[in-house]
Design a protein around this motif. Structure first.
Motif, PDB file in Angstrom:
ATOM      1  N   MET A  36       3.248  -9.598  12.298  1.00 21.27           N
ATOM      2  CA  MET A  36       2.800  -9.858  11.579  1.00 21.27           C
ATOM      3  C   MET A  36       2.666  -8.897  10.703  1.00 21.27           C
ATOM      4  O   MET A  36       2.011  -8.455   9.959  1.00 21.27           O
ATOM      5  CB  MET A  36       1.226  -9.878  12.116  1.00 21.27           C
ATOM      6  N   ASP A  37       3.063  -9.819   9.325  1.00 17.92           N
ATOM      7  CA  ASP A  37       3.215  -9.366   7.901  1.00 17.92           C
ATOM      8  C   ASP A  37       3.231 -10.041   6.928  1.00 17.92           C
ATOM      9  O   ASP A  37       2.887 -10.958   6.918  1.00 17.92           O
ATOM     10  CB  ASP A  37       5.410  -9.302   8.459  1.00 17.92           C
ATOM     11  N   GLY A  38       2.934  -8.898   5.885  1.00 19.58           N
ATOM     12  CA  GLY A  38       2.892  -9.724   4.554  1.00 19.58           C
ATOM     13  C   GLY A  38       0.910  -9.195   3.864  1.00 19.58           C
ATOM     14  O   GLY A  38       0.278  -9.967   3.062  1.00 19.58           O
ATOM     15  N   ASN A  39       0.114  -8.790   4.675  1.00 20.42           N
ATOM     16  CA  ASN A  39      -0.605  -8.120   5.136  1.00 20.42           C
ATOM     17  C   ASN A  39      -1.076  -6.969   3.704  1.00 20.42           C
ATOM     18  O   ASN A  39      -2.037  -7.758   2.303  1.00 20.42           O
ATOM     19  CB  ASN A  39      -1.658  -7.373   5.641  1.00 20.42           C
ATOM     20  N   GLY A  40       0.118  -6.494   2.984  1.00 19.58           N
ATOM     21  CA  GLY A  40      -0.232  -5.504   1.705  1.00 19.58           C
ATOM     22  C   GLY A  40      -0.264  -5.932   0.746  1.00 19.58           C
ATOM     23  O   GLY A  40      -0.766  -6.437  -0.114  1.00 19.58           O
ATOM     24  N   ARG A  41       1.006  -7.393   0.666  1.00 20.98           N
ATOM     25  CA  ARG A  41       1.028  -8.756  -0.924  1.00 20.98           C
ATOM     26  C   ARG A  41       0.059  -9.245  -0.500  1.00 20.98           C
ATOM     27  O   ARG A  41      -0.039  -9.137  -1.945  1.00 20.98           O
ATOM     28  CB  ARG A  41       2.176  -9.013  -0.106  1.00 20.98           C
ATOM     29  N   TRP A  42      -0.827  -9.672   0.147  1.00 21.16           N
ATOM     30  CA  TRP A  42      -1.669 -10.822   0.632  1.00 21.16           C
ATOM     31  C   TRP A  42      -3.204  -9.819  -0.522  1.00 21.16           C
ATOM     32  O   TRP A  42      -3.656 -10.233  -1.185  1.00 21.16           O
ATOM     33  CB  TRP A  42      -2.021 -11.422   1.764  1.00 21.16           C
ATOM     34  N   GLN A  82       4.986   6.565   9.043  1.00 25.94           N
ATOM     35  CA  GLN A  82       5.146   7.320   8.006  1.00 25.94           C
ATOM     36  C   GLN A  82       4.487   6.703   6.551  1.00 25.94           C
ATOM     37  O   GLN A  82       4.834   7.128   5.654  1.00 25.94           O
ATOM     38  CB  GLN A  82       6.611   6.952   7.476  1.00 25.94           C
ATOM     39  N   ARG A  83       3.421   5.601   6.631  1.00 21.75           N
ATOM     40  CA  ARG A  83       2.857   5.254   5.323  1.00 21.75           C
ATOM     41  C   ARG A  83       1.833   6.808   5.198  1.00 21.75           C
ATOM     42  O   ARG A  83       1.493   7.397   5.732  1.00 21.75           O
ATOM     43  CB  ARG A  83       1.739   4.121   5.894  1.00 21.75           C
ATOM     44  N   PRO A  84       1.513   6.100   4.124  1.00 16.65           N
ATOM     45  CA  PRO A  84       0.470   6.721   3.188  1.00 16.65           C
ATOM     46  C   PRO A  84      -0.746   7.448   4.838  1.00 16.65           C
ATOM     47  O   PRO A  84      -0.809   6.318   5.225  1.00 16.65           O
ATOM     48  CB  PRO A  84      -0.397   6.442   2.224  1.00 16.65           C
TER      49      PRO A  84
END
Ligand code: IPE
Ligand code: IPE
Ligand code: MG
Length: 247
Positions: free
Chosen positions: A20-26, A71-73
């Motif tokens: 399930m990728d793309g939440n940040g870009r959305w 490793q994300r903020p």
């Protein structure tokens, strides 16, 4: 004709895995905070589980958080963790009502204690349910899983001294987190990235791969059915010739 109507009910994959990728870009496109993207993503996850259940998929594995995602903020990680706990808590009643079984794969010991408790309780209480199994890959990494499987086997060897040369695929499989589950016939990844990102490397060795540019928060029910229709149009040969398959 809708994609749902085009689905052959006799050839539904038993297991569908989803990156399930793309939440940040959305979120970025709409000028929103990344966490709002994750919240919308969680709604979509629920919608897709219902869609899978509706057509008779038996297992759906959702990649929710990878080992690398630690490793994300810090603020994103803690936001994601509380969203996970909140989603499981708010959907628990439905899970029971619709006879769904919740499971996780991954290293739960890395999760904050309250999140772990919430999720483990939902897994325990739904363990006897016989409907669709919803597998959340959480703090999951495929290499980590395989290494853990090797360690498990070596520990078994220490106590049982079995014949090393007789180890089979299924012996190894029984040491993976996914022990007892069928391999996914179909793997979906959203958001245009064409990579596997350390997901189910052993289990997808013969899966059909489906990549779409649609971002996860925009991936609705019809998009899911479209992926199923695409999967059903393919010929799965498993190393054989087309003629052998048709025979
Ligand atoms: C997927 O969306 C969700 C997680 C990895 C937790 P991303 O957060 O990776 O979204 P992009 O790739 O930055 O758009
Ligand atoms: C993969 O997405 C993990 C999840 C969807 C949970 P990422 O966004 O973390 O993957 P990369 O870093 O782009 O490969
Ligand atoms: Mg991403």
């Amino acid at each position: 004709m809708s994609f749902l109507e085009q689905i052959d009910k006799e050839r539904i994959p038993q297991h569908v895995a989803v990156i399930m990728d793309g939440n940040g870009r959305w979120a970025k496109r709409l000028g929103k905070d990344r966490l709002e993207g994750h919240a919308m993503g969680a709604h979509r996850a629920r919608e897709i589980v219902d869609a899978a259940n509706k057509i008779g998929v038996k297992y759906i594995t959702l990649y929710a958080f990878s080992i690398e995602n630690w490793q994300r903020p810090e603020s994103e990680v803690s936001g994601l963790m509380s969203l996970l706990a909140k989603s499981v808590a708010s959907q628990f009643a439905d899970l029971i009502k619709y006879n769904m079984r919740l499971m996780t794969i991954g290293d739960n010991s890395m999760l904050p204690a309250d999140v772990r408790q919430e999720i483990e309780e939902a897994c325990r209480k739904s363990a006897q349910n016989t409907g669709i199994t919803v597998v959340i890959a959480l703090s999951y990494g495929s290499r980590y899983e395989m290494l853990a499987a090797v360690k498990k086997m070596l520990h078994k060897y220490e106590s049982q001294r079995f014949d090393i040369d007789s180890i089979t695929d299924s012996d190894f499989e029984s040491c993976l987190y996914t022990s007892g589950m069928p391999d996914p016939e179909l793997l979906i990844r959203t958001s245009g990235e064409v990579r596997i990102s350390n997901f189910l490397l052993w289990q997808i060795s013969y899966s059909e791969l489906y990549f779409t540019d649609v971002l996860w928060p925009d991936f609705g029910e019809e998009e899911f059915y479209k992926a199923i229709v695409d999967y059903q149009r393919r010929e799965r040969r498993f190393g054989k010739t087309s003629q052998q398959i048709k025979a």
